[in-house]
Design a protein around this motif. Structure first.
Motif, PDB file in Angstrom:
ATOM      1  N   GLY A 104      -5.394   6.024   5.116  1.00  0.00           N
ATOM      2  CA  GLY A 104      -5.283   4.567   5.007  1.00  0.00           C
ATOM      3  C   GLY A 104      -4.027   4.131   4.306  1.00  0.00           C
ATOM      4  O   GLY A 104      -3.761   2.941   4.203  1.00  0.00           O
ATOM      5  N   ALA A 105      -3.243   5.090   3.848  1.00  0.00           N
ATOM      6  CA  ALA A 105      -2.014   4.745   3.137  1.00  0.00           C
ATOM      7  C   ALA A 105      -0.819   5.025   4.020  1.00  0.00           C
ATOM      8  O   ALA A 105      -0.928   5.605   5.104  1.00  0.00           O
ATOM      9  N   THR A 106       0.318   4.594   3.563  1.00  0.00           N
ATOM     10  CA  THR A 106       1.552   4.751   4.327  1.00  0.00           C
ATOM     11  C   THR A 106       2.333   5.959   3.836  1.00  0.00           C
ATOM     12  O   THR A 106       2.494   6.143   2.639  1.00  0.00           O
ATOM     13  N   ILE A 107       2.791   6.716   4.784  1.00  0.00           N
ATOM     14  CA  ILE A 107       3.626   7.862   4.442  1.00  0.00           C
ATOM     15  C   ILE A 107       5.053   7.518   4.853  1.00  0.00           C
ATOM     16  O   ILE A 107       5.310   7.189   6.004  1.00  0.00           O
ATOM     17  N   PHE A 120      -9.397  10.493   3.520  1.00  0.00           N
ATOM     18  CA  PHE A 120      -9.565   9.056   3.769  1.00  0.00           C
ATOM     19  C   PHE A 120      -8.568   8.225   2.971  1.00  0.00           C
ATOM     20  O   PHE A 120      -8.158   7.148   3.420  1.00  0.00           O
ATOM     21  N   ARG A 166       0.851  -1.170   0.000  1.00  0.00           N
ATOM     22  CA  ARG A 166       0.000   0.000   0.000  1.00  0.00           C
ATOM     23  C   ARG A 166       0.897   1.233   0.000  1.00  0.00           C
ATOM     24  O   ARG A 166       1.200   1.790   1.063  1.00  0.00           O
ATOM     25  N   VAL A 185       2.316   5.147  -0.905  1.00  0.00           N
ATOM     26  CA  VAL A 185       1.825   6.446  -0.438  1.00  0.00           C
ATOM     27  C   VAL A 185       0.441   6.742  -0.979  1.00  0.00           C
ATOM     28  O   VAL A 185      -0.492   7.004  -0.254  1.00  0.00           O
TER      29      VAL A 185
END
Lengths: 386, 215
Positions: free
Chosen positions: B136-139, B132, A353, A355
């Motif tokens: 829900g995502a990755t930084i 949203f 998943r 960025v």
């Protein structure tokens, strides 16, 4: 006339009296001119069961040859061999010497024994001489003079063996041989050679133990022509070498970059020995990746430190990785330390998943459809109501 | 009730809304200005969130400047909304002048302001989608500025961000619809001329928005 016959008779009688006396004095003189001039006992000091030789040298210091019938060595405590060789010796000329060698075996307890050397002369006289033979059963002294405080399985250590000679005679052919029972040695044996009385010699062995079996070292030596051996054991107990290098990691920082992590920190040698070929890398569940799969620091002296940087990747959801520090000692034995590093405080590069998520949620599509319908409806409605 | 009715007229019946609200050369700009300020606030909130997300990508030593950068982004977004209002009005006014439009610039400014209201809704919906999506995502932090730029580009080119862009575009079309009716009233234009006056800059604006996705 009567006195004319008495004078010769008197002379004859006087002569008859003188001749036997002269003959008796001649036998005593021969015996008195034959003497034991040297005795050599090898070995100088016997151990129980040892065989050796007793060499007796007899010298005729007179001017006439002396006939010898036989020579023997008598002993009730020691076994004597070789006197049958001297059953008929012959004569010994004036100024000459004869050496008689006998083999004896010291099957007796410790002590000093006096075998009798007996020389039987043909003129019914003899020569007797007591030969002192010493029997002492104490062997060489064997001791361990240096060994590590604790052994580590597979780590090479030095063990020093000292051999001392408390005996009164010199021993030869001294060799220390490791038995390699449960351990390896670099040296197959150590030759010392001759060891004089009250002297000692040391030998150092590089040993690598693999089990907690006592290390046995055997000293082979010769007392005269007799082989002897003595064995000593060095107890082996595995433990932590108090002097060995010890790597300590601190100032560790983990940052994410692209699709991998970078872990940096300092590694310090907190031990008392050098840590060589220090390498820092990551272990499972982390997978080392370029550019720094492993970071080679090199040698670290005690109390010295160096910075490192390693790169790795992990599967999504990984919460902790292992940081592996390995180093070698001076003998090339490799040691490894592991430290768990939590990744909770670090942003996860969630490869599944990224960025901007690759997934397109259905709800957004529905929202777009609704918005499209609303806007289209509004525009249509506004134009219709114009 | 009257305000709600007026808003409904503006959104649904703009042809009926504008007559009477653009009286004279200097119409009242309070409501258009309020709408633009509301749009600016929404834009500033979105900018604050997006800049905080961007800061999360930067190395820790730069991330210390986060509050300053977020503040700059908020102020810039707010001011940019006001400037956009003036510029889009100027463009409408200029093109409509070429099409024979008559009327004071303030009238065009009022029309541009009123027409911004659907874009406020679009910004809110788009902001919700972006929020949203990114929550829900990755930084992941990036130390290299070039990689940071690439990460931002990746961030902006995701499917969810494209959805947000489509939503914004839809509401821009809604706004354009209002502008068309407003320009007819404000600049005394025919429907065709008003459509041209509004359509050209809106078309360019849409192209500018979607060029990154097309490219």
């Amino acid at each position: 006339m009567k006195y004319r016959y008495k004078i010769p008779v008197f002379c004859i009688l006087l002569l008859l009296c003188i001749v036997p006396a002269t003959a008796a004095d001649s036998s005593t003189m021969v015996e008195g001119l034959l003497g034991v001039t040297d005795v050599v006992i090898d070995p100088g000091e016997f151990m129980y069961g040892d065989s050796g030789t007793v060499k007796v040298t007899v010298t005729n210091t007179g001017t006439t040859p002396v006939a010898i019938a036989r020579a023997k060595l008598y002993s009730s405590e020691l076994d004597v061999e070789g006197d049958e060789n001297y059953g008929s010796v012959g004569s010994i000329g004036p100024g000459n010497s004869l050496q008689f060698t006998f083999t004896i075996t010291a099957d007796a307890a410790d002590g000093i024994y006096y075998p009798l050397f007996y020389l039987d002369l043909r003129d019914a006289s003899s020569l007797r001489y007591r030969v002192p033979v010493k029997v002492e059963n104490s062997g060489l002294s064997l001791s361990v003079t240096d060994r590590p405080d604790a052994f580590t399985s597979g780590k090479k250590e030095d063990v020093t063996i000292m051999v001392g000679n408390p005996r009164e005679n010199t021993v030869n052919g001294v060799v220390i041989t490791p038995l390699t029972n449960g351990y390896e040695t670099t040296e197959t044996s150590h030759f010392i050679g001759t060891l004089a009385p009250d002297q000692a010699a040391e030998a150092t062995f590089s040993v690598t133990p693999y089990s907690e079996t006592p290390m046995e070292f055997t000293v082979h030596y010769r007392n005269g022509m007799n082989d002897h051996e003595i064995t000593t054991a060095v107890p082996v107990t595995f433990g932590i070498d108090r002097k060995q290098a010890e790597t300590v990691l601190n100032n560790i920082k983990v940052t994410s970059e692209g699709d991998h992590y970078i872990i940096t920190g300092d590694v310090t040698n907190a031990g008392l020995e050098d840590a060589k070929s220090v390498v820092v890398t990551t272990g499972s569940p982390a997978t080392p990746v370029d550019p720094y799969r492993s970071y080679v620091i090199g040698a670290l002296e005690p109390d010295d430190f160096a910075s490192f940087e390693a790169t790795f990747s992990v599967e999504p959801g990984t919460e902790e990785i292992t940081l592996v520090t390995s180093y070698k000692d001076k003998d090339g034995n490799r040691y490894s330390d592991q430290l768990g590093i939590p990744l909770i405080s670090v942003a996860f590069p969630d490869n599944s998943r990224p960025v901007a998520s690759d997934e397109l949620p259905l709800v957004w599509i529905v929202v777009v459809i609704i918005c499209t319908a609303v806007v289209a409806g509004v525009i249509y409605y506004s134009w219709k109501k114009k | 009730m009257s305000i709600m009715m007026n808003i409904a007229d503006l959104l649904l019946r703009p042809a009926a809304f504008f007559p009477g609200r653009l009286e004279g050369d200097k119409p009242d700009l309070k409501i258009p200005l309020a709408i633009v300020l509301l749009s600016g606030i929404v834009g500033a909130v979105s900018a604050a969130y997006m800049s905080s997300v961007t800061m999360a990508m930067l190395p820790s030593d730069i991330a210390g400047l986060g509050s300053i950068i977020v503040g700059i982004a908020v102020v810039s977004a707010f001011i940019a909304t006001i400037i956009f209002w003036v510029i889009i009005a100027a463009v409408f006014h200029g093109i409509s002048a070429l099409r024979g439009g008559k009327g004071d610039f303030q009238r065009t400014l009022a029309v541009a302001g009123y027409g911004t209201l659907p874009m406020v809704f679009g910004s809110i919906i788009s902001g919700i989608i972006v929020y949203f999506s990114l929550s829900g995502a990755t930084i992941r932090a990036v130390s290299d500025p070039l990689q940071a730029s690439a990460a931002v580009t990746e961030l902006m080119s995701g499917p969810s961000m494209m959805i947000a862009g489509v939503i914004s575009l839809l509401f821009v079309l809604w706004s354009a619809n209002i502008w068309v009716f407003g320009m007819q009233e404000a600049r005394n234009l025919s429907g065709k001329d008003a459509l041209i006056s509004v359509g050209i800059p809106v078309l360019i604006y849409c192209l500018l928005i979607f060029l990154p996705y097309i490219g």
